[in-house]
Motif scaffolding. Sequence first.
Motif, short mmCIF file in Angstrom:
data_model
loop_
_atom_site.label_atom_id
_atom_site.label_comp_id
_atom_site.label_asym_id
_atom_site.label_seq_id
_atom_site.Cartn_x
_atom_site.Cartn_y
_atom_site.Cartn_z
N ARG A 52 -6.61 5.49 -2.20
CA ARG A 52 -5.89 6.71 -2.58
C ARG A 52 -5.53 6.57 -4.06
O ARG A 52 -5.10 5.51 -4.50
CB ARG A 52 -4.60 6.86 -1.76
N HIS A 53 -5.69 7.67 -4.79
CA HIS A 53 -5.31 7.69 -6.21
C HIS A 53 -3.81 7.95 -6.32
O HIS A 53 -3.30 8.93 -5.77
CB HIS A 53 -6.08 8.79 -6.95
N ILE A 112 0.72 7.62 -15.22
CA ILE A 112 0.95 6.61 -14.19
C ILE A 112 2.46 6.40 -14.03
O ILE A 112 3.19 6.26 -15.01
CB ILE A 112 0.23 5.30 -14.55
N ALA A 113 2.91 6.40 -12.80
CA ALA A 113 4.35 6.27 -12.49
C ALA A 113 4.91 4.95 -13.01
O ALA A 113 4.18 4.02 -13.36
CB ALA A 113 4.55 6.37 -10.98
N ASP A 114 6.23 4.88 -13.04
CA ASP A 114 6.91 3.69 -13.54
C ASP A 114 6.55 2.42 -12.77
O ASP A 114 6.61 1.33 -13.32
CB ASP A 114 8.43 3.89 -13.52
N ASN A 115 6.16 2.57 -11.50
CA ASN A 115 5.76 1.38 -10.74
C ASN A 115 4.39 0.87 -11.16
O ASN A 115 3.97 -0.21 -10.75
CB ASN A 115 5.80 1.63 -9.23
N GLY A 116 3.68 1.65 -11.98
CA GLY A 116 2.41 1.21 -12.56
C GLY A 116 1.21 1.33 -11.66
O GLY A 116 0.10 1.00 -12.07
N VAL A 117 1.36 1.82 -10.43
CA VAL A 117 0.25 1.83 -9.48
C VAL A 117 -0.73 2.97 -9.81
O VAL A 117 -0.33 4.11 -10.00
CB VAL A 117 0.75 1.97 -8.03
N VAL A 118 -2.02 2.62 -9.85
CA VAL A 118 -3.09 3.57 -10.09
C VAL A 118 -3.84 3.86 -8.79
O VAL A 118 -4.11 5.00 -8.46
CB VAL A 118 -4.07 3.06 -11.16
N TYR A 119 -4.18 2.79 -8.04
CA TYR A 119 -4.92 2.92 -6.79
C TYR A 119 -4.26 2.10 -5.69
O TYR A 119 -3.81 0.98 -5.93
CB TYR A 119 -6.37 2.40 -6.92
#
Length: 150
Positions: A52-53, A112-119
């Motif tokens: 999931r993106h 990209i959100a503050d949590n840094g997650v891309v995928y």
Amino acid sequence: MKNGYFDDRNIRWYTLGGFDNLAYHVCDVDERLRSVDILFKFAANEKIALHRHKAAYRTFVLQGELRIYRANGELKEVRPLGSYVSAASDGEPHTEGGGDIDVIALFSNRGIADNGVVYEILDENLNVVVTFGIPEFMALLDAQRQSEAA
């Protein structure tokens, strides 16, 4: 370009153990702008891991056709050579792969959100197995630069 093939002789492709049918080349990671640009090469007539993106993204197909499959394996969409798509984060879980030839596509991940997650990489029950984000792509880019300097 001839017959749908992109001349990638000047691109050094890398792979990750456990991620079949996929090669990558990190183009850029910008922590300040919260962006990751990466080239992916998906094997012809194969699929990559369910995922999931988690960031908004844009794709541009440079070679072949990008096939997107729903989590149940049903073909959802075919993006032909030269197609450009802009999509929001948190879409449905899916797999992707090449058509009759390897597909090469630029993925530009933005906001990209503050949590840094891309995928998020998912198992068959849609549970998150592992995430890839800014820190992981930065590490891949650093290793790539070291490898290319050697």
